[in-house]
Design a protein around this motif. Structure first.
Motif, PDB file in Angstrom:
ATOM      1  N   GLN A  26      11.879  10.062  -2.445  1.00 49.08           N
ATOM      2  CA  GLN A  26      11.112   8.892  -2.315  1.00 49.08           C
ATOM      3  C   GLN A  26      11.453   7.598  -2.640  1.00 49.08           C
ATOM      4  OE1 GLN A  26       7.895   9.765  -1.010  1.00 49.08           O
ATOM      5  NE2 GLN A  26       8.156  11.800  -1.365  1.00 49.08           N
ATOM      6  N   GLU A  59       2.391   1.882  -3.282  1.00 45.94           N
ATOM      7  CA  GLU A  59       1.504   2.403  -4.372  1.00 45.94           C
ATOM      8  C   GLU A  59       1.439   3.793  -4.119  1.00 45.94           C
ATOM      9  OE1 GLU A  59      -2.192   0.358  -3.992  1.00 45.94           O
ATOM     10  OE2 GLU A  59      -1.423  -1.416  -4.720  1.00 45.94           O
ATOM     11  N   ARG A  60       1.552   4.375  -2.979  1.00 44.60           N
ATOM     12  CA  ARG A  60       1.527   5.759  -2.978  1.00 44.60           C
ATOM     13  C   ARG A  60       3.143   6.397  -3.355  1.00 44.60           C
ATOM     14  NH1 ARG A  60      -1.695   4.311   1.729  1.00 44.60           N
ATOM     15  NH2 ARG A  60       0.229   4.074   3.137  1.00 44.60           N
ATOM     16  N   ARG A  77       1.054  -1.219   0.005  1.00 39.34           N
ATOM     17  CA  ARG A  77      -0.038   0.111  -0.134  1.00 39.34           C
ATOM     18  C   ARG A  77       0.854   1.173  -0.012  1.00 39.34           C
ATOM     19  NH1 ARG A  77      -2.971  -3.141   3.790  1.00 39.34           N
ATOM     20  NH2 ARG A  77      -1.965  -1.955   5.478  1.00 39.34           N
ATOM     21  N   GLU A  78       1.804   1.265   0.872  1.00 34.66           N
ATOM     22  CA  GLU A  78       2.961   2.431   0.832  1.00 34.66           C
ATOM     23  C   GLU A  78       3.484   2.572  -0.360  1.00 34.66           C
ATOM     24  OE1 GLU A  78       4.657   5.834   2.673  1.00 34.66           O
ATOM     25  OE2 GLU A  78       2.788   4.705   2.850  1.00 34.66           O
ATOM     26  N   ALA A 128       2.770   6.539  -7.036  1.00 34.23           N
ATOM     27  CA  ALA A 128       2.018   7.817  -7.491  1.00 34.23           C
ATOM     28  C   ALA A 128       2.889   9.090  -7.339  1.00 34.23           C
ATOM     29  CB  ALA A 128       0.745   7.731  -6.819  1.00 34.23           C
TER      30      ALA A 128
END
Length: 287
Positions: free
Chosen positions: A282, A150-151, A147-148, A154
């Motif tokens: 990131q 995917e962020r 989940r992290e 993005a």
């Protein structure tokens, strides 16, 4: 699918003997670095725990903490009734031979071998329960890392779109930039044109124009952007590849900046560096 190295999970499991609680905490690290905090009675679980973590995780600093709390039933002192009856019968028989001897008190009887059941907890069952708990914790940790991830992907794609926009802007200005540079050179040399060989002057101008032509840098920037996007779609650990691509993007941005002869190109080069640095920050968390 891009996965982050930052995640946390806490799983618990109750058995007849004890309550188990397992925590997994992971943060970014260049390689897989695992630290354990295990109960002394289950210290031998470190090796199978480490093997399972290596099977599921490629990078990250992972802290694995297992807590064990014995249940009330396992803490109860169990009396071996049959053994006590045998002991009392023996004491009764002994008293018939020595009536003046004092009978032992209850605390002394508790200390006699076989009176209490001191088998302790079933450590094999606890080990199986702990391994089951680790599997559940790894599943949850994986889900959190995905989940992290995917962020993060993005956010990286937003910066890739920004780089494409800057490259397109430089390309749009490139013909005007080259023409403007040619005019500036001609104006500067106008006063000494008579003293220079026309052919030599034309050759020098062509060389200067070639040095200022950033089409190759723009092509490479676009190629690296496509490769970053491709890596974001790959399975497994891609963090190191993405970090290398950031270095390549930054190299092209620096070359573009050094060749800049007008403010538009300089501004785009600066914006490119900002976008690349934001992506690099990131990517430090990408597995």
């Amino acid at each position: 699918m891009t996965r982050s190295m930052t995640a946390f999970t806490r799983q618990s499991l109750d058995t007849d003997q004890a309550s188990l609680a397992l925590e997994l905490r992971s943060v970014n690290q260049r390689y897989l670095d695992v630290h354990f905090r295990l109960p002394e009675s289950l210290r031998d679980l470190e090796t199978p725990f480490r093997e399972r973590l290596r099977e599921r995780l490629a990078r990250g600093k992972v802290e694995c903490t297992l807590r064990l709390e014995s249940s009330a039933a396992s803490d109860t002192v169990a009396i071996n009734g049959e053994r006590v009856e045998q002991l009392m019968a023996a004491l009764t028989q002994l008293r018939s031979h020595a009536p003046e001897a004092a009978m032992p008190d209850l605390m002394a009887l508790l200390g006699y071998p076989g009176v209490t059941d001191d088998r302790g907890p079933d450590t094999d069952a606890l080990r199986r329960a702990a391994l089951e708990l680790l599997t559940a914790a790894l599943d949850d940790l994986d889900a959190g890392r995905e989940r992290e991830g995917e962020r993060l992907a993005a956010l990286i794609r937003e910066r890739l779109a920004g780089i494409r926009g800057q490259v397109a802007e430089v390309r749009a200005h490139l013909p005007d930039v080259l023409a403007r540079q040619r005019r500036q050179i001609l104006e500067r040399l106008e006063t000494v044109r008579a003293e220079l060989d026309p052919q030599r002057l034309e050759a020098e101008m062509a060389l200067l124009a070639q040095k200022a032509d950033v089409a190759e840098e723009l092509d490479r920037l676009e190629t690296h952007v496509v490769e970053v996007e491709r890596q974001l779609q790959q399975k497994g650990a891609v963090g190191r590849r993405l970090d290398f691509l950031m270095q390549e993007l930054n190299r092209e941005a620096n070359t573009l900046s050094s060749k800049a002869v007008v403010t538009e190109t300089t501004r785009c080069a600066v914006e490119l560096k900002v976008l690349i640095e934001q992506m690099r920050e990131q990517i430090q968390n990408v597995e």
